[in-house]
Structure formats: structure tokens, C-alpha cells
Scaffold this motif. Structure first.
Motif, PDB file in Angstrom:
ATOM      1  N   GLU A 148       0.955  -1.234   0.070  1.00  0.00           N
ATOM      2  CA  GLU A 148       0.019   0.059  -0.014  1.00  0.00           C
ATOM      3  C   GLU A 148       0.979   1.117  -0.009  1.00  0.00           C
ATOM      4  N   VAL A 149       0.443   2.269  -0.651  1.00  0.00           N
ATOM      5  CA  VAL A 149       1.265   3.517  -0.636  1.00  0.00           C
ATOM      6  C   VAL A 149       0.452   4.799  -0.255  1.00  0.00           C
ATOM      7  N   LEU A 150       1.102   5.422   0.935  1.00  0.00           N
ATOM      8  CA  LEU A 150       0.412   6.607   1.324  1.00  0.00           C
ATOM      9  C   LEU A 150       1.339   7.803   0.959  1.00  0.00           C
ATOM     10  N   ILE A 151       0.893   8.801   0.175  1.00  0.00           N
ATOM     11  CA  ILE A 151       1.826   9.894  -0.048  1.00  0.00           C
ATOM     12  C   ILE A 151       1.456  11.057   0.889  1.00  0.00           C
ATOM     13  N   THR A 152       2.574  11.758   1.655  1.00  0.00           N
ATOM     14  CA  THR A 152       2.237  13.072   2.008  1.00  0.00           C
ATOM     15  C   THR A 152       3.262  13.839   1.463  1.00  0.00           C
ATOM     16  N   ASP A 153       2.626  14.946   0.918  1.00  0.00           N
ATOM     17  CA  ASP A 153       3.570  15.723  -0.150  1.00  0.00           C
ATOM     18  C   ASP A 153       3.048  17.162  -0.009  1.00  0.00           C
ATOM     19  N   HIS A 154       3.904  18.253  -0.394  1.00  0.00           N
ATOM     20  CA  HIS A 154       3.467  19.419  -0.859  1.00  0.00           C
ATOM     21  C   HIS A 154       3.686  20.138  -1.850  1.00  0.00           C
ATOM     22  N   HIS A 155       4.605  19.487  -2.750  1.00  0.00           N
ATOM     23  CA  HIS A 155       5.152  19.964  -4.055  1.00  0.00           C
ATOM     24  C   HIS A 155       4.093  19.846  -5.168  1.00  0.00           C
ATOM     25  N   THR A 156       4.324  20.527  -6.272  1.00  0.00           N
ATOM     26  CA  THR A 156       3.243  20.715  -7.432  1.00  0.00           C
ATOM     27  C   THR A 156       2.875  19.258  -7.898  1.00  0.00           C
TER      28      THR A 156
ATOM     29  N   ILE B 217      -3.622   9.989  -0.766  1.00  0.00           N
ATOM     30  CA  ILE B 217      -2.622  11.103  -0.926  1.00  0.00           C
ATOM     31  C   ILE B 217      -2.993  12.401   0.120  1.00  0.00           C
ATOM     32  N   VAL B 218      -2.024  12.757   0.884  1.00  0.00           N
ATOM     33  CA  VAL B 218      -2.359  13.592   1.945  1.00  0.00           C
ATOM     34  C   VAL B 218      -1.560  14.795   1.230  1.00  0.00           C
ATOM     35  N   HIS B 219      -2.456  15.842   0.677  1.00  0.00           N
ATOM     36  CA  HIS B 219      -1.776  17.001   0.231  1.00  0.00           C
ATOM     37  C   HIS B 219      -2.584  18.347   0.217  1.00  0.00           C
ATOM     38  N   PRO B 220      -1.954  19.339   0.820  1.00  0.00           N
ATOM     39  CA  PRO B 220      -2.681  20.610   1.159  1.00  0.00           C
ATOM     40  C   PRO B 220      -3.097  21.328  -0.107  1.00  0.00           C
ATOM     41  N   ARG B 221      -2.664  20.989  -1.169  1.00  0.00           N
ATOM     42  CA  ARG B 221      -3.312  21.774  -2.473  1.00  0.00           C
ATOM     43  C   ARG B 221      -4.173  20.924  -3.523  1.00  0.00           C
ATOM     44  N   LEU B 222      -4.529  19.926  -3.064  1.00  0.00           N
ATOM     45  CA  LEU B 222      -5.431  18.901  -3.785  1.00  0.00           C
ATOM     46  C   LEU B 222      -6.700  19.796  -3.959  1.00  0.00           C
ATOM     47  N   PRO B 223      -7.372  19.545  -5.074  1.00  0.00           N
ATOM     48  CA  PRO B 223      -8.516  20.380  -5.083  1.00  0.00           C
ATOM     49  C   PRO B 223      -9.773  19.453  -4.703  1.00  0.00           C
ATOM     50  N   VAL B 224      -9.795  19.094  -3.643  1.00  0.00           N
ATOM     51  CA  VAL B 224     -10.816  18.339  -2.845  1.00  0.00           C
ATOM     52  C   VAL B 224     -11.182  19.121  -1.489  1.00  0.00           C
ATOM     53  N   GLY B 225     -12.365  19.074  -0.972  1.00  0.00           N
ATOM     54  CA  GLY B 225     -12.511  19.646   0.275  1.00  0.00           C
ATOM     55  C   GLY B 225     -12.403  21.080   0.373  1.00  0.00           C
ATOM     56  N   SER B 226     -12.271  21.424   1.626  1.00  0.00           N
ATOM     57  CA  SER B 226     -12.269  23.048   1.730  1.00  0.00           C
ATOM     58  C   SER B 226     -11.119  23.087   2.698  1.00  0.00           C
ATOM     59  N   ASN B 227     -10.001  22.933   2.178  1.00  0.00           N
ATOM     60  CA  ASN B 227      -8.673  23.177   3.171  1.00  0.00           C
ATOM     61  C   ASN B 227      -8.475  24.659   3.184  1.00  0.00           C
ATOM     62  N   PRO B 228      -8.203  25.079   4.448  1.00  0.00           N
ATOM     63  CA  PRO B 228      -8.314  26.742   4.546  1.00  0.00           C
ATOM     64  C   PRO B 228      -6.808  27.329   4.263  1.00  0.00           C
ATOM     65  N   PHE B 229      -5.875  26.299   4.252  1.00  0.00           N
ATOM     66  CA  PHE B 229      -4.549  27.071   3.933  1.00  0.00           C
ATOM     67  C   PHE B 229      -3.587  25.893   3.238  1.00  0.00           C
ATOM     68  N   PRO B 230      -3.277  26.405   2.069  1.00  0.00           N
ATOM     69  CA  PRO B 230      -2.743  25.461   0.931  1.00  0.00           C
ATOM     70  C   PRO B 230      -1.022  25.575   0.954  1.00  0.00           C
ATOM     71  N   PHE B 231      -0.394  26.221   1.846  1.00  0.00           N
ATOM     72  CA  PHE B 231       0.790  26.410   1.603  1.00  0.00           C
ATOM     73  C   PHE B 231       1.808  25.580   2.671  1.00  0.00           C
ATOM     74  N   LEU B 232       1.497  24.611   3.345  1.00  0.00           N
ATOM     75  CA  LEU B 232       1.973  23.994   4.488  1.00  0.00           C
ATOM     76  C   LEU B 232       3.259  23.312   3.733  1.00  0.00           C
ATOM     77  N   SER B 233       4.416  23.222   4.633  1.00  0.00           N
ATOM     78  CA  SER B 233       5.628  22.370   4.339  1.00  0.00           C
ATOM     79  C   SER B 233       5.506  21.062   4.340  1.00  0.00           C
ATOM     80  N   GLY B 234       6.268  20.009   3.860  1.00  0.00           N
ATOM     81  CA  GLY B 234       6.258  18.646   3.618  1.00  0.00           C
ATOM     82  C   GLY B 234       6.176  18.221   5.240  1.00  0.00           C
ATOM     83  N   ALA B 235       7.024  18.823   6.259  1.00  0.00           N
ATOM     84  CA  ALA B 235       7.011  18.309   7.819  1.00  0.00           C
ATOM     85  C   ALA B 235       5.873  18.731   8.250  1.00  0.00           C
ATOM     86  N   ALA B 236       4.918  19.981   7.922  1.00  0.00           N
ATOM     87  CA  ALA B 236       3.925  20.193   8.699  1.00  0.00           C
ATOM     88  C   ALA B 236       2.588  19.409   8.099  1.00  0.00           C
ATOM     89  N   VAL B 237       2.676  18.821   6.843  1.00  0.00           N
ATOM     90  CA  VAL B 237       1.586  17.971   6.558  1.00  0.00           C
ATOM     91  C   VAL B 237       1.981  16.486   7.401  1.00  0.00           C
TER      92      VAL B 237
END
Length: 619
Positions: free
Chosen positions: A186-194, A205-225
Motif C-alpha cells: 500500500e502507498v500513502l503519499i504525504t507531499d506539498h510539491h506541485t 494522498i495527503v496534500h494541502p493543495r489537492l482540489p478536494v474538500g475545503s482546506n483553509p491553508f494550502p501552503f504547508l511544508s512537507g514536515a507540517a503535512v
């Protein structure tokens, strides 16, 4: 006055401006402009007890009411957004918790920079705390390159890994993720790159800039994710929003690691990033991992220095980064996770030595690159700079590219084309504000073997024989995306301030605007008609810094110009100057004294843009 461009002429440059390199004709001149701000909003903030300088700086940064100012200045952990808002987080938590409960093997595959290293340490520590079986894997920058690679995937599958979790990488690796799935993982991705054009076939896929949901802040670092995933996983293990004391202590420590990754990755220090850095560094004072404490000791940092994001960026982050640049990044992960004092001391010493080697290499590459730039500039003024050299160490060129991009005000790509790379050029790119580096590389993708990153920083590989054509096309793309103009660089100033207002209390209040960094720079102020009382004194091992005594009216202050030793030839006692500077509190000896960090200077002359030419002065 409204938020538009302020009226009045801009300050005119004179030949002896402070901006220049070695007295050459390649002077990166600048026009000084005071940031626009609404005076009615400044007056509202004054009612809350803020100084006029602090109020003007806040309004210039878009913070014009007392409640917004309070949130900005206090930044509590309770103001962090719930992890459930982070796209993919809930799904990843369930998969990880089931894996921990089954006792299956988990591998955390992190990037080799500080962001990836700290995020890897966070998730490894969390899973171990919850009783899971976990190992970490950091690829070699020199042998494996950035991101997932098949050899590592096969090794991890053979080692019993059933769930592969990426940190700070993976979102642009659909083929490698498919290969891992084919091997039964199984592969779980945590990332913040384009993300690439096609998302990988991961289980989550855990990513703050994916166009799903209503994430209030899209500019997290990888460590913050990674921190948010760990936070949600601890809540899942506790069966509710409240966690036990052991988990609470771990999460406080994890905020500190997330702060390190956030500072080092140069994401904007706003909103959640600002909260994590502010509160995370404060938490580190009490919860610092043993290895990090040893590293701070070899860096000769005091306890209070660990509250300063700029000191972390220049003292701790480079030492952690040095492991991945010149040796094995897993040494840094081991340092952050170990509880053995002897091992922590040995690793901290080794990382410190690697950092010294890195500094030496960096200095040589920077000097060579500047010489090459002078040759390029003597014939043309390209919108971007692309240089390659077989002697350049691929682990260091990213730092140099960043310095060149800042100094030359244009995107820079440096490529190591040595034979050790196997006829493959390994490059690092750094951008400038207003230029999307990732989009520029996408336009040249047909020439590249691989690339990844975001708008401000990226890495790439390409066949050595393609470097000349890549240089031509990248510069052409930059010309279209970021055309050069004849206008000099603009130095934005937050406020014009007389020395009489720079009291210890006012500068201390300005310090509360920190942590400072990308997206929230330390305020730049200016003063006009300042007299240079004595000849500038050189300091630093190579005389690279200057110390000045400057006087305005009856108030004298110490000013330091870092890395500007060449200014000494143009400065003489009794000269009247306009100065742009950052005010700081020098606490050497236990007492706080106001000191100026000199950014730029020019001769003071009313008839050529001196007194009265900069609107927005604080009264």
C-alpha cells in the motif's frame, strides 16, 4: 490615503549607492519605495496600544484591524486548522491505524532535505509511540536523486514493508507508485510539491493543495503535512480529540520538528506556518530531542537563539542539510530520533564537520559562478541564468543558485555535469518573486529526464548533451514569462523612521511580528540625513562585514553591514547618508541595545531625492 501606489517621486539613485559587487559595473541598483498603507487603519491599530511603527508595518502587510493583529501577534496552537480539513488525511489515518494494529511493517520514505528529514522523524516517532513496526528510508541525493526510485522500492518490499509512506515527495511519481503497488505494498503519499499531470495510484494522498474538500491553508511544508497526519493518528489511537499525556508531549516536540522543516523549506511564514514556527520553536526549548540539543551545542547556539527563526535557518538547518548534501541524510534522521547520548554527540559532530565542508565547496562554486555571470553579462542581459560545470558538487549547487537568484534578481539554474553523474546533468533551480519556476521547467520537460519542485525551487536531471539546448530554451521561456526591464530593483521599505522613535520598547514590539522569513520578512525601515561618525570598521574572519557608528540629531547607533565589506571604500567620516536598515535588539552581555542591520545606503542630497522624497514617514 488608499492602498494604491503612493504619490510623489521615487528616491533617485546616485552613483555611490550602497548596492554593488566589488566596485564592478554590474551594480544591482535599487529604487526605494515605502509600502502603501491606509492611515485610517493605522489609527485603528494605535487604539490597541501598538506603536506607530508597528501599526504601519502591520497595515502595509494587509493586517488592518485589531482582531487580525491579535491573531497575527499571538498565533496560538489552538488557531491551527483541524487535520480533517487536510485532503486525504482521514483516509491515510485509517489505513495507518489498521496497519499498526495488524503489526505489519511500515516504511517512511522521506526526502533528503530538512523538510523531509524532520517530517520523516515525526512520523517514525509517532508510529513507534503507538506500537507500530516502522523503519525510515532516505534516498541518496548523489546516487538515487530526488523522489521515489524503483531500486529503493524493491529493497523495501524485500525487507517486509507492507505500507510505504512518503514524506515531502511522491505526488509526481505515478510510475514508481504503480511499481510499489505491483509488489504488494500500500502507498500513502504525504507531499506539498506541485502535482504532476496525473496523480499516482496511491491508496491515499495527503496534500494541502489537492482540489478536494475545503482546506483553509494550502501552503504547508512537507514536515507540517506529516505533523498534521501524526496529530490525527494520535487522536485516532485515543478514540477522540483529547490525547494522553505521552502523545501530548510527543506532539509538542513534533511541532518543533515541523517548525524546523517549515523554516528550512522557505514556505510563506503566514497563517498555520507562522503558528507552527512561533509555537514550535517555543516548544523546542522544553521538549528538544537529545540529538538536536547536541547539534545546537556544536553550533554554539544559546537557548534563546532557538526562538529565532533566522538563527535556526542559518545555524541548525544547514547542519541537518549537510548530511543529505555530502553524505547520507539518514544520519540526520538518526540524530533526531536517538536517545543515546554518545551516538547523539558523535552524529552532531559529524554533521558539523560536513557543514564546514559544505561551506568551503559553496564558496568556491559561488565565486566561479559569479565570474561566469560577469562574462555572460558583458555580452547580454538574459532573463535567466543557466550555468553548468563538471567540477561542481551536486549537493551544494542549490544553495548557490538561491544566493545568485537573490543577488541577480532573476531565475538561476546550476547544473553539475561531472562524469560521476553518469553522463547525466544534475541541476538545482531557484526562482524569484513573480516567476513560476515549475511552470518554466514544464515548458522544457521534453529536454529533461526528470524534474520536481514548486514555484520557487526545483531539482532536475537531463542528459549532458541536452544542456546547451536546455539553456537556450529555458532563457527563452523566462524572457516570455518574466521579461527584463530597464527599471532597477525596488527596495520596499515599511516606514521612514527617525532614530528618536527607535527605542528598545518599540524594537521589542517589532520583534513580536516574527518569526521572520519568506512571506513575512523582517521589517525594513529607513532614515534620512544620517551622519557617519567614524570610518567603518571591518570585522569577520575575512573582513567581510562592516561596523559603523551613525548619528541623527543627538542620537547615535551602531550599524552592521553583513557581507558588505566592499562598501568601506565608498564610505568616509562626516558623510551624510540615507540608510535602509532592519532594527534589532543586540542582547550581548544580557542587556538589550538597539542596533541597525544595514541593507542599503545612498548619499543624502535634497536636490536629488533626499529629504522629503519618501512619503509615509512615521511622526
Amino acid at each position: 490615503m488608499g492602498r494604491g501606489e503612493r504619490p510623489g517621486k521615487s528616491a533617485k539613485l546616485r552613483p555611490k549607492s550602497g548596492m554593488g559587487e566589488r566596485g564592478s559595473s554590474l551594480v544591482m541598483q535599487s529604487i526605494w519605495k515605502v509600502r502603501p498603507c491606509d492611515l485610517s487603519e493605522v489609527n485603528r491599530l494605535l487604539q490597541g496600544g501598538l506603536s506607530p511603527i508597528t501599526a504601519q508595518v502591520l497595515v502595509a502587510r494587509g493586517i488592518g484591524n485589531l482582531e487580525a493583529a491579535r491573531r497575527f501577534l499571538e498565533g496560538k496552537l489552538t488557531d491551527l486548522h483541524d487535520p480533517s480539513y487536510l485532503p486525504g488525511c482521514d483516509r491515510a489515518v485509517e489505513l495507518l491505524w489498521e496497519t499498526i494494529c495488524r503489526g505489519d511493517g511500515i516504511a517512511i520514505y522521506g526526502d533528503y532535505d530538512v523538510d523531509g528529514i524532520t517530517g520523516t522523524a515525526i512520523l517514525c516517532g509517532c508510529i513507534r509511540l503507538l506500537g507500530g513496526r516502522v523503519i525510515s528510508y532516505i534516498p541518496s541525493r548523489l546516487d538515487e536523486g530526488y523522489g521515489l526510485n524503483r531500486s529503493a522500492i524493491e529493497y523495501l518490499a524485500d525487507s517486509g514493508t507492507r505500507v510505504l509512506v512518503t514524506v515531502d515527495c511522491g505526488v509526481a511519481s505515478p510510475e514508481e507508485v504503480a511499481a510499489a503497488r505491483a509488489l504488494g505494498m500500500e502507498v500513502l503519499i504525504t507531499d506539498h510539491h506541485t502535482p504532476g499531470p496525473v496523480l499516482p495510484p496511491a491508496s491515499a494522498i495527503v496534500h494541502p493543495r489537492l482540489p478536494v474538500g475545503s482546506n483553509p491553508f494550502p501552503f504547508l511544508s512537507g514536515a507540517a503535512v506529516a505533523f498534521k497526519l501524526a496529530w490525527a493518528l494520535c487522536r485516532r489511537a485515543s478514540g477522540g480529540s483529547r490525547v494522553g499525556e505521552a502523545m501530548r508531549s510527543f506532539l509538542l516536540q513534533a511541532t518543533g520538528l515541523a517548525a524546523l522543516g517549515t523554516i528550512a523549506d522557505v514556505v510563506p511564514l503566514l497563517d498555520e506556518n507562522r503558528i507552527l514556527v512561533r509555537q514550535g520553536l517555543a516548544a523546542l526549548i522544553h521538549t528538544m530531542p537529545l540529538g538536536l540539543r547536541k547539534l545546537a551545542q556544536v553550533a554554539r547556539l544559546k537557548t534563546e537563539d532557538l526562538l529565532d527563526a533566522e538563527k535556526i535557518a542559518y545555524q541548525i538547518a544547514p547542519r541537518l542539510n549537510a548530511a543529505g548534501r555530502l553524505s547520507r541524510a539518514d544520519l540526520a534522521v538518526e540524530l533526531l530520533l536517538t536517545d543515546q547520548e554518545d551516538l547523539a554527540e558523535r552524529l552532531a559532530s559529524e554533521l558539523n564537520q560536513l557543514n564546514e565542508e559544505r561551506r568551503s565547496l559553496e564558496s568556491g562554486i559561488l565565486e566561479a559562478a559569479m565570474e561566469r555571470w560577469m562574462l555572460v553579462h558583458s555580452e547580454a542581459d538574459p532573463a535567466a541564468l543557466v550555468l553548468d560545470d563538471a567540477r561542481w558538487h551536486p549537493g551544494v549547487i542549490g544553495i548557490v543558485a538561491g544566493k545568485l537568484a537573490e543577488r541577480l534578481a532573476r531565475p538561476v539554474v546550476l547544473i553539475s555535469s561531472g562524469e560521476n553523474n553518469g553522463r547525466r546533468g544534475v541541476g538545482s533551480a531557484r526562482g524569484v518573486p513573480g516567476f513560476n519556476l515549475f511552470e518554466a521547467l514544464q515548458a522544457c520537460a521534453h529536454l529533461l529526464t526528470s524534474f520536481g519542485g514548486h514555484a520557487g525551487a526545483a531539482g532536475l536531471t537531463l542528459p549532458v548533451e541536452q544542456i546547451p539546448e536546455f539553456r537556450r530554451q529555458f532563457v527563452e521561456v523566462a524572457e516570455n514569462m518574466y521579461p527584463r526591464t530597464a527599471e532597477p530593483n525596488v527596495l520596499w521599505i515599511d516606514a521612514e523612521v527617525p532614530f528618536g522613535l527607535l527605542t528598545e520598547q518599540v524594537v521589542e514590539q517589532l520583534e513580536r511580528l516574527g518569526p521572520f522569513g519568506h512571506g513575512n520578512p523582517r521589517p525594513v525601515l529607513c532614515a534620512q540625513g544620517v551622519r557617519l561618525a567614524y570610518p567603518p570598521q571591518s570585522c569577520g574572519a575575512q573582513g567581510q562585514h562592516l561596523v559603523l557608528r551613525v548619528v541623527q540629531g543627538d542620537i547615535g547607533l551602531r550599524a552592521v553591514a553583513f557581507q558588505r565589506g566592499h562598501w568601506a571604500a565608498s564610505l568616509a567620516p562626516e558623510m551624510l547618508l540615507d540608510m535602509a536598515f532592519q532594527p534589532v535588539l543586540n542582547r550581548f552581555g544580557g542587556t538589550g541595545r538597539v542596533e541597525l542591520h544595514l541593507i542599503d545606503w545612498r548619499l543624502h542630497a535634497a536636490d536629488s531625492g533626499g529629504a522629503g522624497s519618501l512619503p509615509g514617514g512615521v511622526q
